[in-house]
Write a protein that holds these residues in place. Structure first.
Motif, short mmCIF file in Angstrom:
data_model
loop_
_atom_site.label_atom_id
_atom_site.label_comp_id
_atom_site.label_asym_id
_atom_site.label_seq_id
_atom_site.Cartn_x
_atom_site.Cartn_y
_atom_site.Cartn_z
N GLY A 191 0.81 -1.21 0.00
CA GLY A 191 0.00 0.00 0.00
C GLY A 191 0.84 1.26 0.00
N SER A 192 0.41 2.26 -0.75
CA SER A 192 1.22 3.46 -0.97
C SER A 192 1.25 4.39 0.22
N GLU A 193 0.39 4.19 1.21
CA GLU A 193 0.32 5.10 2.35
C GLU A 193 1.16 4.63 3.55
N GLY A 194 1.99 3.61 3.34
CA GLY A 194 2.77 3.07 4.44
C GLY A 194 2.01 2.06 5.26
N LEU A 195 0.76 1.85 4.92
CA LEU A 195 -0.09 0.84 5.56
C LEU A 195 -0.55 -0.14 4.49
N PRO A 196 -0.95 -1.35 4.88
CA PRO A 196 -1.39 -2.31 3.86
C PRO A 196 -2.53 -1.76 3.01
N ALA A 197 -2.49 -2.07 1.73
CA ALA A 197 -3.59 -1.70 0.84
C ALA A 197 -4.84 -2.48 1.25
#
Length: 438
Positions: free
Chosen positions: A161-167
């Motif tokens: 995921g691109s936000e540093g958290l799982p997609a």
């Protein structure tokens, strides 16, 4: 506190080098390794070849410790695989260190004896208490005058995921996502990818290694299709410094990956930030934050970097950079949003000292979330710390280290914007890759 040993967490290259320097300077040392053997993390990428030559991945103090045993240093101009690094260097070094290295011993917490992080009194007079859990389930406390955390980041890969958290959907699809470069020389692993559609996500050295490996698979196995999903624009700088890279093998890695793209083995999707991993029968669809889709995917290889595991350090006082989660002064040297051309200033005990007396983060963990760590950086870090702990304060601060230049300017923060203009810098404006992107 000299009655207590120095505890080193992790029996990887930097942890064992720390033990060698501590032994050489007369400090008692215990190395705690959660894996079944020294170099356990390196053993998980046995098939990958280092881009630093042997001359730069053998610590000088370790070599001095090994030489009386008849150990002969490998040819300094050649390059080791992970397996060779373990077999020809790390395992013999652990053998020389003997009972100081304790395997199957996971450090699950560090505190000040009899105090949590809130209590001020006694932080400079009480030893550190290292909480250890062994593979058989038993537990113990090891008291230490200092702790050198060389546990690395291998166990904490960044999510897709691109936000540093799982997609969304990433965890439920975990059985079809690899977070390290798969060993395609293993027939069972190769069969999972041959004739299938694989998405490679990421643009660092691991991703470039995967591109080369999978391009070879696609050339040999009909029906194998590859997509390279990257957040940044695919300029020539994505492939490294080429001939300008002072590490020749690192430069060659990027050029081989570029050739794989030029030869049409991969479909490149740039500016793609994964938001969702949707399961559709036996296949997956990746959905980007702007609505772009990559469909009919069989497997994903997410090589988006690593991060430090700080969960077991909740009771020690740390001064970490809020962005990189690295020691504050080290972060200023390696921040990829600002750092230019791959150069890193020499640093040692002064930059690595934490508010918790006697506690140090070293090696890859000292870089936090920043990439491009080199073994020789860690070797100089632990030399400086060992000198400090031996009372050689002047020697600890004579830090001299020249690292190979990447030949590339610009940080990941800049290149993460697909249309961001270059600031130029010492290497000039990024060049557009002459790649046949489909």
């Amino acid at each position: 506190m000299n009655e207590y040993p120095v505890v080193v967490v992790g029996a990887g290259p930097i942890g064992l080098a720390a033990a060698a320097h501590l032994t050489e300077t007369g400090s008692a040392v215990i190395v705690l390794e959660r894996g079944p053997s020294a170099g356990s993390a390196v053993s998980e990428w046995n098939h990958v070849r280092l881009f630093s030559p042997w001359s730069e991945v053998v610590d000088p103090a370790a070599a001095r410790l090994l030489e009386p045993t008849g150990w002969a240093a490998p040819n300094g101009d050649t390059y080791a695989t992970g397996r060779e690094w373990v077999e020809k260097y790390l395992a013999p070094l652990a053998d020389v260190l003997g009972d100081a290295v304790r395997v199957d011993s996971e450090v699950v917490g560090v505190a000040r004896r009899g105090r949590d992080r809130v209590v001020d009194a006694g932080r400079d007079t009480e030893p550190l208490s290292v909480h250890v859990r062994h593979s058989d389930g038993s537990e113990e406390r090891v008291l230490a005058r200092a702790v050198v955390d060389a546990s690395g980041t291998w166990g904490s890969p960044n999510p897709l995921g691109s936000e540093g958290l799982p997609a969304i959907g990433e965890k439920s699809s975990a059985d079809r996502i690899d977070y390290r470069v798969p060993d395609l020389t293993d027939p069972a692993i190769r069969a999972q990818f041959a004739g299938k559609h694989t998405v490679i996500a990421g643009s660092g050295h691991s991703a470039l290694t995967a591109i080369i490996t999978f391009a070879e698979l696609a050339a040999e196995e009909p029906g194998t299709t590859l997509t390279w999903a990257v957040r940044r624009s695919v300029t020539a700088d994505v492939f490294g410094g080429g001939e300008a890279d002072e590490l020749a093998a690192r430069g060659a890695l990027g050029q081989r990956a570029k050739k794989a793209v030029d030869d049409g083995f991969l479909t490149v999707v740039s500016g793609f930030r994964t938001e969702t991993v949707a399961a559709e029968g036996d296949q997956l669809t990746l959905v980007g934050d702007a609505g772009a889709r990559i469909g009919c995917v069989d497997r994903i290889v997410a090589l988006t970097g690593f991060r430090p595991d700080l969960s077991w350090l909740s009771e020690v006082r740390l001064d970490l950079d809020p962005t990189l989660q690295a020691p504050k002064f080290v972060a200023e040297l390696v921040d990829p949003n600002m750092h230019s051309c791959g150069s890193v200033s020499p640093h040692g005990v002064e930059e690595l000292t934490q508010p918790e007396p006697g506690f140090y983060l070293v090696g890859m963990k000292s870089y936090g979330r920043a990439p491009t760590f080199l073994a020789m950086t860690g070797y100089e870090q632990v030399r400086s710390i060992a000198a400090e702990l031996a009372g050689d304060h002047e020697g600890a601060r004579k830090v001299e280290l020249t690292l190979p230049d990447t030949g590339v300017c610009g940080g990941a923060g800049l290149f993460d914007e697909p249309d961001a203009p270059s600031t130029g810098g010492c290497c000039g404006v990024p060049r557009e890759a002459e790649a046949q992107l489909t």
